[in-house]
Write a protein that holds these residues in place. Structure first.
Motif, PDB file in Angstrom:
ATOM      1  N   GLY A 134      49.045  39.838  59.498  1.00  0.00           N
ATOM      2  CA  GLY A 134      49.350  39.831  58.188  1.00  0.00           C
ATOM      3  C   GLY A 134      49.826  38.507  57.882  1.00  0.00           C
ATOM      4  O   GLY A 134      49.661  37.921  56.910  1.00  0.00           O
ATOM      5  N   ALA A 135      50.726  37.954  58.718  1.00  0.00           N
ATOM      6  CA  ALA A 135      51.561  36.603  58.381  1.00  0.00           C
ATOM      7  C   ALA A 135      50.515  35.457  58.600  1.00  0.00           C
ATOM      8  O   ALA A 135      50.827  34.619  57.910  1.00  0.00           O
ATOM      9  CB  ALA A 135      52.678  36.503  59.491  1.00  0.00           C
ATOM     10  N   GLN A 136      49.473  35.789  59.704  1.00  0.00           N
ATOM     11  CA  GLN A 136      48.522  34.700  59.362  1.00  0.00           C
ATOM     12  C   GLN A 136      47.745  34.512  58.397  1.00  0.00           C
ATOM     13  O   GLN A 136      47.157  33.463  57.876  1.00  0.00           O
ATOM     14  CB  GLN A 136      47.562  34.869  60.708  1.00  0.00           C
ATOM     15  CG  GLN A 136      48.476  34.329  62.226  1.00  0.00           C
ATOM     16  CD  GLN A 136      47.730  34.108  63.317  1.00  0.00           C
ATOM     17  OE1 GLN A 136      47.410  35.206  63.971  1.00  0.00           O
ATOM     18  NE2 GLN A 136      47.639  32.846  63.558  1.00  0.00           N
ATOM     19  N   LYS A 137      47.455  35.737  57.839  1.00  0.00           N
ATOM     20  CA  LYS A 137      46.599  35.746  56.475  1.00  0.00           C
ATOM     21  C   LYS A 137      47.353  34.910  55.383  1.00  0.00           C
ATOM     22  O   LYS A 137      46.797  34.130  54.764  1.00  0.00           O
ATOM     23  CB  LYS A 137      46.370  37.037  55.885  1.00  0.00           C
ATOM     24  CG  LYS A 137      45.413  37.855  56.668  1.00  0.00           C
ATOM     25  CD  LYS A 137      44.935  39.310  56.238  1.00  0.00           C
ATOM     26  CE  LYS A 137      44.523  40.481  56.985  1.00  0.00           C
ATOM     27  NZ  LYS A 137      44.339  41.603  56.202  1.00  0.00           N
ATOM     28  N   VAL A 138      48.608  35.045  55.565  1.00  0.00           N
ATOM     29  CA  VAL A 138      49.586  34.307  54.434  1.00  0.00           C
ATOM     30  C   VAL A 138      49.380  32.997  54.645  1.00  0.00           C
ATOM     31  O   VAL A 138      49.361  32.256  53.916  1.00  0.00           O
ATOM     32  CB  VAL A 138      50.980  34.729  54.407  1.00  0.00           C
ATOM     33  CG1 VAL A 138      51.919  33.882  53.656  1.00  0.00           C
ATOM     34  CG2 VAL A 138      50.982  36.379  53.924  1.00  0.00           C
ATOM     35  N   GLU A 139      49.470  32.473  56.101  1.00  0.00           N
ATOM     36  CA  GLU A 139      49.447  30.971  56.441  1.00  0.00           C
ATOM     37  C   GLU A 139      48.163  30.473  56.056  1.00  0.00           C
ATOM     38  O   GLU A 139      48.034  29.432  55.610  1.00  0.00           O
ATOM     39  CB  GLU A 139      49.777  30.842  57.753  1.00  0.00           C
ATOM     40  CG  GLU A 139      51.165  31.336  58.259  1.00  0.00           C
ATOM     41  CD  GLU A 139      52.248  30.673  57.505  1.00  0.00           C
ATOM     42  OE1 GLU A 139      52.261  29.363  57.095  1.00  0.00           O
ATOM     43  OE2 GLU A 139      53.131  31.327  56.770  1.00  0.00           O
TER      44      GLU A 139
ATOM     45  N   THR B 291      53.150  26.830  61.695  1.00  0.00           N
ATOM     46  CA  THR B 291      53.682  28.078  61.889  1.00  0.00           C
ATOM     47  C   THR B 291      52.418  29.271  62.160  1.00  0.00           C
ATOM     48  O   THR B 291      52.694  29.856  63.132  1.00  0.00           O
ATOM     49  CB  THR B 291      54.007  28.697  60.326  1.00  0.00           C
ATOM     50  OG1 THR B 291      55.224  27.849  59.850  1.00  0.00           O
ATOM     51  CG2 THR B 291      54.407  30.177  60.163  1.00  0.00           C
ATOM     52  N   ASP B 292      51.287  28.742  61.709  1.00  0.00           N
ATOM     53  CA  ASP B 292      49.996  29.631  61.902  1.00  0.00           C
ATOM     54  C   ASP B 292      49.937  29.500  63.523  1.00  0.00           C
ATOM     55  O   ASP B 292      49.692  30.303  64.339  1.00  0.00           O
ATOM     56  CB  ASP B 292      48.664  29.085  61.404  1.00  0.00           C
ATOM     57  CG  ASP B 292      47.496  29.858  61.663  1.00  0.00           C
ATOM     58  OD1 ASP B 292      47.559  31.215  61.754  1.00  0.00           O
ATOM     59  OD2 ASP B 292      46.701  29.121  61.775  1.00  0.00           O
TER      60      ASP B 292
ATOM     61  N   THR C  11      49.958  32.329  66.272  1.00  0.00           N
ATOM     62  CA  THR C  11      48.930  32.666  67.602  1.00  0.00           C
ATOM     63  C   THR C  11      49.336  32.729  68.893  1.00  0.00           C
ATOM     64  O   THR C  11      48.806  33.467  69.592  1.00  0.00           O
ATOM     65  CB  THR C  11      47.852  31.352  67.333  1.00  0.00           C
ATOM     66  OG1 THR C  11      47.180  31.590  65.957  1.00  0.00           O
ATOM     67  CG2 THR C  11      46.918  31.596  68.450  1.00  0.00           C
ATOM     68  N   MET C  12      50.567  31.672  69.105  1.00  0.00           N
ATOM     69  CA  MET C  12      51.077  31.861  70.466  1.00  0.00           C
ATOM     70  C   MET C  12      51.838  33.030  70.648  1.00  0.00           C
ATOM     71  O   MET C  12      51.792  33.575  71.806  1.00  0.00           O
ATOM     72  CB  MET C  12      52.103  30.476  70.735  1.00  0.00           C
ATOM     73  CG  MET C  12      51.280  29.390  70.763  1.00  0.00           C
ATOM     74  SD  MET C  12      52.196  27.904  70.761  1.00  0.00           S
ATOM     75  CE  MET C  12      53.748  28.272  71.421  1.00  0.00           C
ATOM     76  N   LEU C  13      52.674  33.569  69.689  1.00  0.00           N
ATOM     77  CA  LEU C  13      53.265  34.808  69.695  1.00  0.00           C
ATOM     78  C   LEU C  13      52.157  35.978  70.062  1.00  0.00           C
ATOM     79  O   LEU C  13      52.479  36.787  71.049  1.00  0.00           O
ATOM     80  CB  LEU C  13      54.089  34.996  68.709  1.00  0.00           C
ATOM     81  CG  LEU C  13      55.421  34.356  68.322  1.00  0.00           C
ATOM     82  CD1 LEU C  13      55.781  34.890  66.826  1.00  0.00           C
ATOM     83  CD2 LEU C  13      56.353  35.073  69.622  1.00  0.00           C
ATOM     84  N   ALA C  14      51.052  36.058  69.477  1.00  0.00           N
ATOM     85  CA  ALA C  14      49.983  37.189  69.814  1.00  0.00           C
ATOM     86  C   ALA C  14      49.439  36.910  71.134  1.00  0.00           C
ATOM     87  O   ALA C  14      49.478  37.935  71.849  1.00  0.00           O
ATOM     88  CB  ALA C  14      49.134  37.031  68.744  1.00  0.00           C
ATOM     89  N   GLU C  15      49.321  35.877  71.430  1.00  0.00           N
ATOM     90  CA  GLU C  15      48.470  35.416  72.805  1.00  0.00           C
ATOM     91  C   GLU C  15      49.516  35.485  73.948  1.00  0.00           C
ATOM     92  O   GLU C  15      49.072  35.767  74.882  1.00  0.00           O
ATOM     93  CB  GLU C  15      47.707  34.049  72.604  1.00  0.00           C
ATOM     94  CG  GLU C  15      46.724  34.105  71.605  1.00  0.00           C
ATOM     95  CD  GLU C  15      45.943  32.820  71.860  1.00  0.00           C
ATOM     96  OE1 GLU C  15      46.648  31.676  71.882  1.00  0.00           O
ATOM     97  OE2 GLU C  15      44.673  32.905  71.044  1.00  0.00           O
TER      98      GLU C  15
END
Length: 166
Positions: free
Chosen positions: A104-109, A145-146, A150-154
């Motif tokens: 969701g945060a990446q959609k915002v970014e 930030t995006d 991504t790094m947090l997810a990966e």
């Protein structure tokens, strides 16, 4: 919305992202509180500070150009924030919720990247040379930030969510 010139479009887009950023300052503390992983909570808290700086830059652009923002509410950000609330309400706290919050945060970014990219292009077209660096700085922050998300997810967030579901 009465947009008849490229200047009108610039003011409308700047007003829209100003509303989006202000809405985001209210949503980020909720996201930080809902995050399970401390590094995700920290990322949301850091982005809140960054967002406040981005609002200040918008205010600088307004002052530099001697324009007045329109009083509008960014419907896109309102919808994205509502999606985040649904995640918090419907997904149990833990790695799966964190994975959903990151998405969701990446959609915002991505919305913000598109908005600031548009504003940079319009500012160039209009010859707003003093505004471009301010808008570009925010665009660069949104892209960074995006990448952090991504790094947090990966780096384990998505794997923890997959193990939780197994």
């Amino acid at each position: 919305m009465s947009v008849k010139t490229i200047e009108d479009l610039f003011i409308h887009e700047l007003s829209d992202i100003h509303s989006a950023e202000r809405q985001l300052t209210k949503a980020l503390p909720r996201l930080a509180k809902a995050a399970d992983a401390p590094e995700l909570a920290s990322a949301f808290e850091a982005h809140l500070e960054e967002t406040n700086g981005q609002i200040e830059r918008i205010d600088q652009v307004v002052e530099l150009l001697g324009i007045k923002l329109k009083r509008i509410k960014c419907a896109a950000m309102e919808g994205l924030i509502e999606e985040g609330k649904e995640v918090i309400d419907e997904v149990e706290a833990g790695p799966l919720r964190d994975a959903a919050l990151i998405g969701g945060a990446q959609k915002v970014e991505h919305y913000e990247i598109a908005s600031y990219g548009t504003l940079c292009a319009l500012a160039k077209q209009l010859g707003y040379k003093d505004a471009i660096p301010l808008l570009q700085e925010t665009l660069d922050e949104e892209k960074a930030t995006d990448e952090k998300l991504t790094m947090l997810a990966e780096s384990g967030g998505n794997a923890r969510a997959a193990r939780q579901a197994a």
